[in-house]
Motif scaffolding. Structure first.
Motif, PDB file in Angstrom:
ATOM      1  N   TYR A   1     -10.711   2.415   2.929  1.00 19.40           N
ATOM      2  CA  TYR A   1     -10.057   1.310   4.075  1.00 19.40           C
ATOM      3  C   TYR A   1     -10.757   0.178   4.644  1.00 19.40           C
ATOM      4  O   TYR A   1     -10.378  -0.928   4.540  1.00 19.40           O
ATOM      5  CB  TYR A   1      -9.365   2.358   5.395  1.00 19.40           C
TER       6      TYR A   1
ATOM      7  N   ARG B   1      -8.905  -3.179   3.518  1.00 21.74           N
ATOM      8  CA  ARG B   1      -7.945  -3.656   4.522  1.00 21.74           C
ATOM      9  C   ARG B   1      -7.889  -5.043   4.610  1.00 21.74           C
ATOM     10  O   ARG B   1      -6.533  -5.705   4.543  1.00 21.74           O
ATOM     11  CB  ARG B   1      -8.336  -3.064   5.859  1.00 21.74           C
TER      12      ARG B   1
ATOM     13  N   ARG C   1      -5.987  -6.362   1.437  1.00 22.27           N
ATOM     14  CA  ARG C   1      -4.434  -6.017   1.477  1.00 22.27           C
ATOM     15  C   ARG C   1      -3.700  -6.664   2.578  1.00 22.27           C
ATOM     16  O   ARG C   1      -2.513  -7.050   2.446  1.00 22.27           O
ATOM     17  CB  ARG C   1      -4.302  -4.641   1.598  1.00 22.27           C
ATOM     18  N   GLU C   2      -4.215  -7.112   3.656  1.00 19.35           N
ATOM     19  CA  GLU C   2      -3.650  -7.919   4.654  1.00 19.35           C
ATOM     20  C   GLU C   2      -3.268  -9.295   4.344  1.00 19.35           C
ATOM     21  O   GLU C   2      -2.207  -9.797   4.917  1.00 19.35           O
ATOM     22  CB  GLU C   2      -4.543  -8.004   5.809  1.00 19.35           C
TER      23      GLU C   2
ATOM     24  N   THR D   1       1.980  -6.666   4.969  1.00 23.66           N
ATOM     25  CA  THR D   1       1.647  -5.704   6.178  1.00 23.66           C
ATOM     26  C   THR D   1       1.008  -4.704   5.935  1.00 23.66           C
ATOM     27  O   THR D   1       0.970  -3.860   4.819  1.00 23.66           O
ATOM     28  CB  THR D   1       2.929  -5.571   6.862  1.00 23.66           C
ATOM     29  N   VAL D   2       0.071  -4.409   6.707  1.00 22.68           N
ATOM     30  CA  VAL D   2      -0.932  -3.148   6.641  1.00 22.68           C
ATOM     31  C   VAL D   2      -0.544  -2.417   7.633  1.00 22.68           C
ATOM     32  O   VAL D   2      -0.684  -2.533   9.121  1.00 22.68           O
ATOM     33  CB  VAL D   2      -2.428  -3.559   6.627  1.00 22.68           C
TER      34      VAL D   2
ATOM     35  N   THR E   1      -1.439   1.591   9.112  1.00 23.21           N
ATOM     36  CA  THR E   1      -2.673   2.518   9.157  1.00 23.21           C
ATOM     37  C   THR E   1      -2.054   3.685  10.077  1.00 23.21           C
ATOM     38  O   THR E   1      -1.752   3.379  11.279  1.00 23.21           O
ATOM     39  CB  THR E   1      -3.937   1.806   9.803  1.00 23.21           C
TER      40      THR E   1
ATOM     41  N   ASP F   1       3.288  -4.380   0.908  1.00 23.39           N
ATOM     42  CA  ASP F   1       2.653  -3.756   2.161  1.00 23.39           C
ATOM     43  C   ASP F   1       1.888  -2.597   1.519  1.00 23.39           C
ATOM     44  O   ASP F   1       1.837  -1.996   0.386  1.00 23.39           O
ATOM     45  CB  ASP F   1       3.656  -3.254   3.291  1.00 23.39           C
ATOM     46  N   THR F   2       0.797  -2.363   2.462  1.00 23.55           N
ATOM     47  CA  THR F   2       0.011  -1.158   2.218  1.00 23.55           C
ATOM     48  C   THR F   2      -0.082  -0.283   3.391  1.00 23.55           C
ATOM     49  O   THR F   2      -0.058  -0.324   4.639  1.00 23.55           O
ATOM     50  CB  THR F   2      -1.432  -1.669   2.318  1.00 23.55           C
TER      51      THR F   2
ATOM     52  N   TYR G   1      -2.095   3.040   4.813  1.00 25.99           N
ATOM     53  CA  TYR G   1      -3.157   3.841   4.645  1.00 25.99           C
ATOM     54  C   TYR G   1      -2.980   5.393   5.283  1.00 25.99           C
ATOM     55  O   TYR G   1      -2.473   5.212   6.658  1.00 25.99           O
ATOM     56  CB  TYR G   1      -4.322   3.274   5.349  1.00 25.99           C
TER      57      TYR G   1
END
Length: 585
Positions: free
Chosen positions: A200, A204, A207-208, A212-213, A215, A369-370, A372
């Motif tokens: 992460y 992070r 990926r931002e 959109t991230v 979490t 998007d990601t 986590y």
């Protein structure tokens, strides 16, 4: 003759042969280069005698002894050029030799053609309609980077329809060489599960920039504030989905999902009914916990009847009206399975909150998007919720792929790090068989084969192993039985054996062949950190070197972002500690 003596004779003979061959080759280069230099300088083709004394004179006196009345510079220069050309020829020959089977019996470039850049690009065009008119396919659009063929490359990439299983011991490069590069290089939506914040913190910020991230950190692995929520009960609108959600919670406390005793199976049935009642009636997690706390509460039975599920209501009523000892045992087991929801900080992540955005798996899989998913392992962990959200997201990807004509484009990347601890999807081996064909590239990371067997059972782990089209086996595999099986899968090759016999009439030397393991079990166990044995479907095994993210050209900015993220996590952790223990400051 003793075996040790024979081995010593063979080594001496080999050393003498190599030395004599090297001297002969060097003399040949000097003889040819010097004669050529004289000819180029206008002295004609006048080679000296090719004998050892000639070369001794050249070394001790100079080239004038072999080529009198010729410019020394021309002789020395041409010899130097000849030596360089000879070295180039040797390198070229070795390069082309690497295109065939590797000298130690492992796969070479030719056998791994399907994983090389050109073939990988062609495969990507077939799988992804968006690339069919692209002249030059970007490297990360061709497929997932596995690593570089050892030794000397080139890089190898699996296709986006491959599904992968990686087995490596702790600190053998799973995060730095596999998880982090996959997340950084992903082209579509990303899903990552982990029980640590290392992946992460490194990925992070990058990926931002892609999208959109999200979490999901209910237990404060990265100490991130809650900026989202997921409607867990909304996923349980059908009997099938309710049973799957109940199965994730049961698997989080059951060491072997392939072996369920009466209490585990009964608890899953009860949770299925309660999840379904809560979902259909739009009840809350608090209501669900209340029903579990009081088995005599008829509310879920009545709700199931009201929504047209009388059979499910009757089954739940049968459990409630059964023998008190049996009923209490079933309900206590069910309470243990969902005990993490008793923590209000965890329950808040799966409870509707109008002030925060709601995570929608069906929207997530369509973009870049990601997600986590972070959770601790062990007792009281949120592993059941993590597995449920991961499963819902991957199944949403399957639905989206069907609407797109069969595959997601761009493909989705799902990295299930620490899958045996925080993402125990009981039917993951079955999902593997078709997720790849839907454009959902799944990578499951385990510490050992035995760890997977403990979660999915021997049959389940065998199925997962068989379904994975790409397998990477890294350093530190200590399961002797498993490593021995891998050694047999790698196979054997012919090895020359020389033997010398002596008698009164003299000595004679003979050669024979014997079969020897390409990679014995001890060598597989002792693989260096950063290397892995690659087992791809339809290809001989190969040895590759992983590509850690910190050795890539763009590692500088990523490293700076990672340090800033680690600092932010540290500050959030310190602040939380001060808030929870003000008297200790």
């Amino acid at each position: 003759m003793a075996q040790g003596a024979r081995g010593g004779d063979e080594q001496v003979t080999l050393a003498v042969t190599v030395l004599a061959g090297s001297v002969l080759a060097l003399c040949g280069v000097v003889w040819f280069g010097g004669t050529l230099g004289v000819a180029v300088a206008g002295g004609g083709w006048r080679p000296p005698p090719f004998r050892l004394s000639t070369f001794f004179e050249i070394v001790s006196v100079g080239p004038s002894t072999a080529w009198p009345r010729s410019p020394a510079a021309a002789v020395v220069g041409t010899v130097a050029v000849t030596l360089v050309l000879a070295a180039i020829v040797v390198l070229v020959v070795r390069r082309f030799q690497g295109r065939g089977p590797h000298r130690n019996g492992l796969a070479g470039r030719k056998e791994l053609a399907a994983l090389l850049p050109k073939e990988a690009a062609a495969k990507a065009r077939q799988l992804r309609p968006s690339l069919r008119d692209v002249t030059e396919v970007e490297p990360d659009d061709r497929g997932n980077l596995l690593g570089d063929l050892d030794p000397g490359g080139p890089e190898l990439r699996s296709s986006y329809e491959d599904v992968e299983l990686d087995l490596m011991a702790p600190r053998a490069g799973k995060s730095t060489g596999i998880a982090i590069p996959r997340v950084l290089r992903a082209r579509g939506a990303v899903l990552l599960t982990s029980n640590k914040s290392d992946v992460y913190s490194v990925t992070r910020a990058a990926r931002e920039q892609a999208g959109t991230v999200w979490t999901f950190d209910p237990q404060g692995i990265a100490h991130t504030p809650r900026l989202m929520w997921w409607d867990m009960l909304a996923e349980c609108v059908t009997i099938e989905n309710s049973r799957r959600m109940a199965g994730h919670f049961v698997a989080s406390v059951n060491d072997d999902s392939a072996k369920k005793d009466f209490w585990i199976s009964a608890a899953q049935n009860t949770l299925t009914a309660l999840f379904l009642a809560a979902s259909r009636s739009r009840s809350s997690v608090t209501d669900l916990l209340g029903w579990l706390a009081d088995p005599a509460d008829r509310a879920p039975i009545d709700l199931l009847k009201e929504v047209g599920l009388p059979a499910m209501a009757e089954q739940l009523q049968g459990t409630v009206l059964g023998a008190v000892e049996t009923r209490d045992g079933i309900y206590e087991t069910a309470r243990q399975c969902v005990s993490c929801l008793l923590d209000p900080e965890i329950a808040a992540w799966v409870t509707p909150d109008p002030g925060l955005p709601r995570f929608d798996p069906h929207q997530h899989v369509l973009g870049n998007d990601t997600l986590y998913l972070l959770s601790k392992d062990g007792g009281g962990s949120a592993a059941g919720i993590i597995a449920g959200l991961a499963d819902s997201t991957m199944r949403a990807g399957v639905v989206a792929a069907e609407r797109m004509g069969g595959r997601l484009d761009p493909p989705m990347t799902a990295v299930l790090d620490e899958a045996a601890n925080v993402c125990r999807i009981s039917d993951l081996p079955d999902l593997y068989s078709h997720l790849g064909s839907r454009g959902i590239n799944v990578v499951t990371l385990l510490q050992s084969y035995r760890q997977g067997s403990r979660v999915w059972g021997e049959a389940g782990m065998d199925a997962l192993w068989s379904a994975a089209t790409i397998k990477l086996l890294g350093a530190g595999l200590d399961d002797a039985d498993f490593v021995e099986k891998v050694s047999k899968l790698v196979g054997q090759h012919d090895v020359k054996t020389y033997s010398t016999s002596r008698s009164r009439d003299g000595s004679s030397r003979s050669m024979s062949y014997r079969q020897e393991a390409i990679m014995p079990a001890d060598k597989i166990r002792a693989l260096p950190k950063g290397t892995a044995l690659l087992l791809a479907t339809g290809v001989r095994p190969a040895l590759i070197r992983l590509r850690p993210w910190y050795k890539e050209p763009d590692a500088g900015p990523i490293s700076a972002q990672a340090k800033a993220e680690v600092q932010a996590i540290t500050e959030r952790a310190a602040q939380k500690w001060h808030e929870q223990a003000p008297d200790m400051v």
